[in-house]
Each structure stands twice: as structure tokens, then as C-alpha cells.
Write a protein that holds these residues in place. Sequence first.
Motif, PDB file in Angstrom:
ATOM      1  N   VAL A 153       5.265   0.984   9.070  1.00  0.00           N
ATOM      2  CA  VAL A 153       5.383  -0.071   9.578  1.00  0.00           C
ATOM      3  C   VAL A 153       6.815  -0.133  10.817  1.00  0.00           C
ATOM      4  N   LEU A 154       6.746  -0.396  11.668  1.00  0.00           N
ATOM      5  CA  LEU A 154       8.297  -1.021  13.015  1.00  0.00           C
ATOM      6  C   LEU A 154       8.477  -1.758  12.944  1.00  0.00           C
ATOM      7  N   LEU A 155       9.537  -2.568  12.443  1.00  0.00           N
ATOM      8  CA  LEU A 155      10.106  -3.941  12.624  1.00  0.00           C
ATOM      9  C   LEU A 155      11.324  -3.872  13.794  1.00  0.00           C
ATOM     10  N   ALA A 156      10.792  -4.146  15.161  1.00  0.00           N
ATOM     11  CA  ALA A 156      11.773  -3.984  16.258  1.00  0.00           C
ATOM     12  C   ALA A 156      12.840  -5.252  16.928  1.00  0.00           C
ATOM     13  N   MET A 157      13.548  -5.188  17.048  1.00  0.00           N
ATOM     14  CA  MET A 157      13.935  -7.056  17.190  1.00  0.00           C
ATOM     15  C   MET A 157      15.411  -6.836  18.308  1.00  0.00           C
ATOM     16  N   SER A 158      14.948  -7.841  19.393  1.00  0.00           N
ATOM     17  CA  SER A 158      15.837  -7.604  21.351  1.00  0.00           C
ATOM     18  C   SER A 158      15.930  -8.997  20.880  1.00  0.00           C
ATOM     19  N   THR A 159      16.689 -10.084  21.639  1.00  0.00           N
ATOM     20  CA  THR A 159      16.975 -10.812  22.456  1.00  0.00           C
ATOM     21  C   THR A 159      16.484 -10.567  23.172  1.00  0.00           C
ATOM     22  N   SER A 160      17.127  -9.876  24.427  1.00  0.00           N
ATOM     23  CA  SER A 160      16.355 -10.147  25.982  1.00  0.00           C
ATOM     24  C   SER A 160      14.710  -9.783  25.279  1.00  0.00           C
ATOM     25  N   GLY A 161      14.837  -8.618  24.887  1.00  0.00           N
ATOM     26  CA  GLY A 161      13.411  -7.769  25.208  1.00  0.00           C
ATOM     27  C   GLY A 161      12.867  -7.100  26.155  1.00  0.00           C
TER      28      GLY A 161
ATOM     29  N   GLY B 213       0.889  -1.328  -0.038  1.00  0.00           N
ATOM     30  CA  GLY B 213      -0.107   0.059  -0.229  1.00  0.00           C
ATOM     31  C   GLY B 213       1.044   0.491   0.067  1.00  0.00           C
ATOM     32  N   GLY B 214       2.149   1.252  -0.185  1.00  0.00           N
ATOM     33  CA  GLY B 214       2.971   2.472   0.088  1.00  0.00           C
ATOM     34  C   GLY B 214       3.737   2.320   0.649  1.00  0.00           C
ATOM     35  N   GLY B 215       3.653   1.779   1.875  1.00  0.00           N
ATOM     36  CA  GLY B 215       3.900   1.960   3.761  1.00  0.00           C
ATOM     37  C   GLY B 215       5.188   1.972   3.367  1.00  0.00           C
ATOM     38  N   THR B 216       5.935   2.200   4.612  1.00  0.00           N
ATOM     39  CA  THR B 216       7.634   2.313   4.784  1.00  0.00           C
ATOM     40  C   THR B 216       8.065   1.479   6.200  1.00  0.00           C
ATOM     41  N   LEU B 217       8.800   0.877   5.418  1.00  0.00           N
ATOM     42  CA  LEU B 217       9.315   0.002   6.627  1.00  0.00           C
ATOM     43  C   LEU B 217      10.469   0.218   7.824  1.00  0.00           C
ATOM     44  N   LEU B 218      10.589   0.637   9.002  1.00  0.00           N
ATOM     45  CA  LEU B 218      11.607   1.094   9.456  1.00  0.00           C
ATOM     46  C   LEU B 218      12.460  -0.658  10.787  1.00  0.00           C
ATOM     47  N   VAL B 219      13.314  -0.633  10.825  1.00  0.00           N
ATOM     48  CA  VAL B 219      13.544  -1.474  11.002  1.00  0.00           C
ATOM     49  C   VAL B 219      15.028  -1.520  12.248  1.00  0.00           C
ATOM     50  N   ALA B 220      14.810  -1.737  12.936  1.00  0.00           N
ATOM     51  CA  ALA B 220      15.835  -1.586  14.931  1.00  0.00           C
ATOM     52  C   ALA B 220      16.743  -2.271  14.964  1.00  0.00           C
TER      53      ALA B 220
ATOM     54  N   ASP C  16      13.038  -9.614  -9.638  1.00  0.00           N
ATOM     55  CA  ASP C  16      12.584  -8.527  -9.403  1.00  0.00           C
ATOM     56  C   ASP C  16      11.512  -7.789  -9.922  1.00  0.00           C
ATOM     57  N   ARG C  17      11.541  -6.970  -8.401  1.00  0.00           N
ATOM     58  CA  ARG C  17      10.398  -5.940  -8.756  1.00  0.00           C
ATOM     59  C   ARG C  17      10.616  -3.995  -8.293  1.00  0.00           C
ATOM     60  N   SER C  18      10.044  -3.602  -8.518  1.00  0.00           N
ATOM     61  CA  SER C  18       9.997  -2.272  -8.045  1.00  0.00           C
ATOM     62  C   SER C  18      10.588  -1.868  -6.064  1.00  0.00           C
ATOM     63  N   PRO C  19      12.070  -1.164  -5.937  1.00  0.00           N
ATOM     64  CA  PRO C  19      12.481  -1.121  -5.048  1.00  0.00           C
ATOM     65  C   PRO C  19      10.879  -0.798  -4.457  1.00  0.00           C
ATOM     66  N   LEU C  20      11.250  -0.739  -2.908  1.00  0.00           N
ATOM     67  CA  LEU C  20      10.795  -1.019  -2.102  1.00  0.00           C
ATOM     68  C   LEU C  20      10.883   0.357  -0.509  1.00  0.00           C
ATOM     69  N   PRO C  21      10.381   1.459  -0.095  1.00  0.00           N
ATOM     70  CA  PRO C  21      10.424   1.507   1.297  1.00  0.00           C
ATOM     71  C   PRO C  21      11.519   1.510   1.889  1.00  0.00           C
ATOM     72  N   ALA C  22      12.479   0.499   2.478  1.00  0.00           N
ATOM     73  CA  ALA C  22      12.668   0.226   3.850  1.00  0.00           C
ATOM     74  C   ALA C  22      14.277   1.154   4.665  1.00  0.00           C
TER      75      ALA C  22
ATOM     76  N   LEU D 116       2.549   0.408  12.597  1.00  0.00           N
ATOM     77  CA  LEU D 116       2.477  -1.164  12.911  1.00  0.00           C
ATOM     78  C   LEU D 116       3.526  -1.150  13.711  1.00  0.00           C
ATOM     79  N   THR D 117       3.232  -2.251  15.012  1.00  0.00           N
ATOM     80  CA  THR D 117       5.101  -2.329  15.229  1.00  0.00           C
ATOM     81  C   THR D 117       4.840  -4.175  15.659  1.00  0.00           C
ATOM     82  N   ILE D 118       6.252  -4.279  14.946  1.00  0.00           N
ATOM     83  CA  ILE D 118       6.217  -5.682  15.418  1.00  0.00           C
ATOM     84  C   ILE D 118       7.100  -6.149  16.075  1.00  0.00           C
ATOM     85  N   ALA D 119       7.716  -6.937  17.221  1.00  0.00           N
ATOM     86  CA  ALA D 119       8.208  -7.337  17.836  1.00  0.00           C
ATOM     87  C   ALA D 119       8.454  -8.362  17.743  1.00  0.00           C
ATOM     88  N   LEU D 120      10.505  -8.898  17.320  1.00  0.00           N
ATOM     89  CA  LEU D 120      10.710 -10.119  17.476  1.00  0.00           C
ATOM     90  C   LEU D 120      12.060  -9.801  18.901  1.00  0.00           C
ATOM     91  N   THR D 121      11.448 -11.064  19.754  1.00  0.00           N
ATOM     92  CA  THR D 121      12.034 -11.603  20.507  1.00  0.00           C
ATOM     93  C   THR D 121      12.546 -12.996  20.926  1.00  0.00           C
TER      94      THR D 121
END
Length: 202
Positions: free
Chosen positions: A125-133, A53-60, A83-89, A151-156
Motif C-alpha cells: 500500500v502507498l499512503l500518499a498525503m498532499s494538502t493541496s493535491g 496479509g504480510g504487505g508493506t505500507l509505504l508512506v509519502a 503490543d504486537r509483532s512489528p509491521l513493515p512500514a 493499493l493507493t490511498i491519497a489524503l488531501t
Amino acid sequence: MHNATTEQCSSAISNRRQKSLSEWALLSVALAEPKLVAQVDAAGMELLGCLAGGGTLLVAGNGGSAAIASHVAAELVGKCIFDRSPLPAINLGESLSAVTAVANDYGYEEIFARGVRAHGRTGDVLLAMSTSGSSRNILRALDVAHARNLLTIALTGERGRDLAERADHLLVAPSQETPRIQEVHMLWAHMWCEAVDSVCAS
């Protein structure tokens, strides 16, 4: 090599290989658990919908997770399999100048939160990673992202289950070992990037 002998080196490598493979044999079963599969798929669906939908992914992430963040952003700006068009990340830790400036002026816990305020918009979207949390800069970023309607997605890992209150989607790698946790995070991220390519290239 601290005077390590060839035999000692060979034994260490063999032991770690066997341990890692044994852990992954157990992980492969745990990762197929229906509830976890549903959680991973639900997060991936929303991430894909945002990008389509044209949104941006922020990763931390910090340390090894910062490397994964860079990898994920590169897969989207470039391509993963098709191959595809570049996506904002954007990897929020990519710029050494920005990270050190913010850390120096505002504190290390603000390095990602300030990036979210600079780049994040409603629907991103914010994709946030913390092994310890428990990484304070990740917690701050999640709070700021929530306040800005991202939208927030947390990986731990298993020690980070308390992050459930800070993220729309919390995905817990079923391990307490940092290397395995980060490998699972990379697996999930690659899966999503491959799905993005499949949809956006068609």
C-alpha cells in the motif's frame, strides 16, 4: 519576537485557539458525514488487510505531511496502543541521503516514485498525503504505485479533489486550512493504526 508585547502575544494565542476550536467544532460534524465515514472505513479495511496479509505500507508526504508519514511508519514498526509483532512500514522521505541523491540526479518530483519502485511490491500500500493535491512528487508516486499494482490511498484537502483519478481511495479532509487538513490526516492515520493494533494483537 519582533518587539511584540506580552499583551499582543497573549491575544494572538487566544485568537488562534478560539479559531482552531471553532474550526474543529465544524470539522467534527463534517467528519461524521456518512459518505466520508464509509470512504475512510473502506480505505482502512484495505490497509489493515494488506498489513495482516504480510504487505508493506509505504508512506509519502512533504513538509508537515512528511512528519505525519514518519509518525505513521513509527506506529507500525513500534506500536500504537497494544503490543504486537512489528509491521513493515517505510516513510519514503525518511532518508535525507536518499532524498537529496534522487532529487539531485533525477529531480525532486522523483523522490517518492523512485522509493516506490525500490520498495513497493504487488499487494503493498502507498499512503500518499498532499494538502493541496498538486504536489508533483506525490502525483508521480501515485502513478508509479498504480503501475506496480500497489493499493493507493491519497489524503488531501478540499482543493485536492482531482486526485480521485490517481488513487484507489481518495480521502478529502473537509477544510482548506493546511493545519486542520493535516490534523484530520493524523486523526485518520491514528484510527487505522489503533485498529491494526486491535486486530494484530488479538
